[in-house]
Write a protein that holds these residues in place. Structure first.
Motif, PDB file in Angstrom:
ATOM      1  N   GLU A   1       0.823  -1.211   0.000  1.00  0.00           N
ATOM      2  CA  GLU A   1       0.000   0.000   0.000  1.00  0.00           C
ATOM      3  C   GLU A   1       0.858   1.263   0.000  1.00  0.00           C
ATOM      4  OE1 GLU A   1      -3.185   0.560  -0.447  1.00  0.00           O
ATOM      5  OE2 GLU A   1      -3.817  -1.530  -0.484  1.00  0.00           O
ATOM      6  N   PHE A   2       1.948   1.265   0.775  1.00  0.00           N
ATOM      7  CA  PHE A   2       2.844   2.428   0.759  1.00  0.00           C
ATOM      8  C   PHE A   2       3.453   2.616  -0.622  1.00  0.00           C
ATOM      9  CE2 PHE A   2       2.664   2.995   5.332  1.00  0.00           C
ATOM     10  CZ  PHE A   2       2.871   4.355   5.451  1.00  0.00           C
ATOM     11  N   GLN A   3       3.855   1.524  -1.256  1.00  0.00           N
ATOM     12  CA  GLN A   3       4.429   1.609  -2.603  1.00  0.00           C
ATOM     13  C   GLN A   3       3.388   2.146  -3.590  1.00  0.00           C
ATOM     14  OE1 GLN A   3       7.454   1.237  -3.991  1.00  0.00           O
ATOM     15  NE2 GLN A   3       6.534   1.692  -5.955  1.00  0.00           N
ATOM     16  N   GLU A   4       2.183   1.595  -3.546  1.00  0.00           N
ATOM     17  CA  GLU A   4       1.136   1.999  -4.489  1.00  0.00           C
ATOM     18  C   GLU A   4       0.683   3.448  -4.279  1.00  0.00           C
ATOM     19  OE1 GLU A   4      -0.955  -2.418  -5.001  1.00  0.00           O
ATOM     20  OE2 GLU A   4      -2.089  -0.796  -4.059  1.00  0.00           O
ATOM     21  N   GLU A   5       0.457   3.842  -3.038  1.00  0.00           N
ATOM     22  CA  GLU A   5      -0.140   5.145  -2.764  1.00  0.00           C
ATOM     23  C   GLU A   5       0.871   6.289  -2.739  1.00  0.00           C
ATOM     24  OE1 GLU A   5      -2.837   5.276   0.575  1.00  0.00           O
ATOM     25  OE2 GLU A   5      -3.781   3.397  -0.002  1.00  0.00           O
ATOM     26  N   THR A   6       2.135   6.007  -2.384  1.00  0.00           N
ATOM     27  CA  THR A   6       3.113   7.089  -2.179  1.00  0.00           C
ATOM     28  C   THR A   6       4.453   6.862  -2.873  1.00  0.00           C
ATOM     29  OG1 THR A   6       4.100   6.057  -0.225  1.00  0.00           O
ATOM     30  CG2 THR A   6       2.169   7.475   0.145  1.00  0.00           C
ATOM     31  N   GLN A   7       4.679   5.677  -3.387  1.00  0.00           N
ATOM     32  CA  GLN A   7       5.963   5.230  -3.933  1.00  0.00           C
ATOM     33  C   GLN A   7       7.085   5.248  -2.886  1.00  0.00           C
ATOM     34  OE1 GLN A   7       7.134   6.533  -7.828  1.00  0.00           O
ATOM     35  NE2 GLN A   7       5.118   6.122  -8.694  1.00  0.00           N
TER      36      GLN A   7
END
Length: 150
Positions: free
Chosen positions: A54-60
């Motif tokens: 989720e951190f990767q998807e939402e904020t990179q």
């Protein structure tokens, strides 16, 4: 009877921005309110896998320093008639952490605790932010809370 949903995780990112520790809030497209990272656990995922994704998807943001915040968000979702029970994680980011939002959010801001409490509309968010601030900013993060990222 009200069912309990445990298929969501959430996380608060912390980074030193201009010499001060700040937490990341993002403005959601759906609902138009400010929030931290959250998302649904997919089949075969652990909570840890889900929050890293989720951190990767939402904020990179590439999660390397992950902690169990030792806190459960909990609230009643009237539209689904369900009680949400959500484990909270903390991501300790390097100083001046860059953020690239996906289509789920329109804006982001690195906030002090006071700014986060002003922006976030829900009492449960306030409880999360106060807890994270107390145990990860005012005190040094306890090594026992550290979670291995695989």
């Amino acid at each position: 009877m009200i069912p309990v949903n445990t298929s969501i995780v959430s996380g608060v990112a912390l980074s030193e921005i201009n010499g001060e520790i700040k937490m990341l809030l993002m403005k959601r497209v759906k609902g138009g309110f400010w929030c931290h990272v959250a998302g649904t656990i997919k089949d075969g995922e652990t909570g840890i896998n889900a929050i890293v994704r989720e951190f990767q998807e939402e904020t990179q943001i590439e999660v390397e320093n992950l902690y169990n915040a030792q806190f459960l968000e909990q609230f009643y979702e009237p539209s689904a008639n369900v009680i949400e029970l959500i484990p909270v994680f903390v991501v300790m980011c390097p100083p001046e952490q860059a953020v690239v939002l996906n289509e789920e959010h329109t804006d982001y801001k690195w906030c002090s605790l006071e700014e986060a409490l002003e922006l976030a509309p829900f009492p449960n968010q306030h409880a999360v932010f106060k807890h994270v601030w107390s145990y990860f900013v005012e005190k040094k993060a306890n090594a026992l809370y550290r979670v291995e990222v695989r």
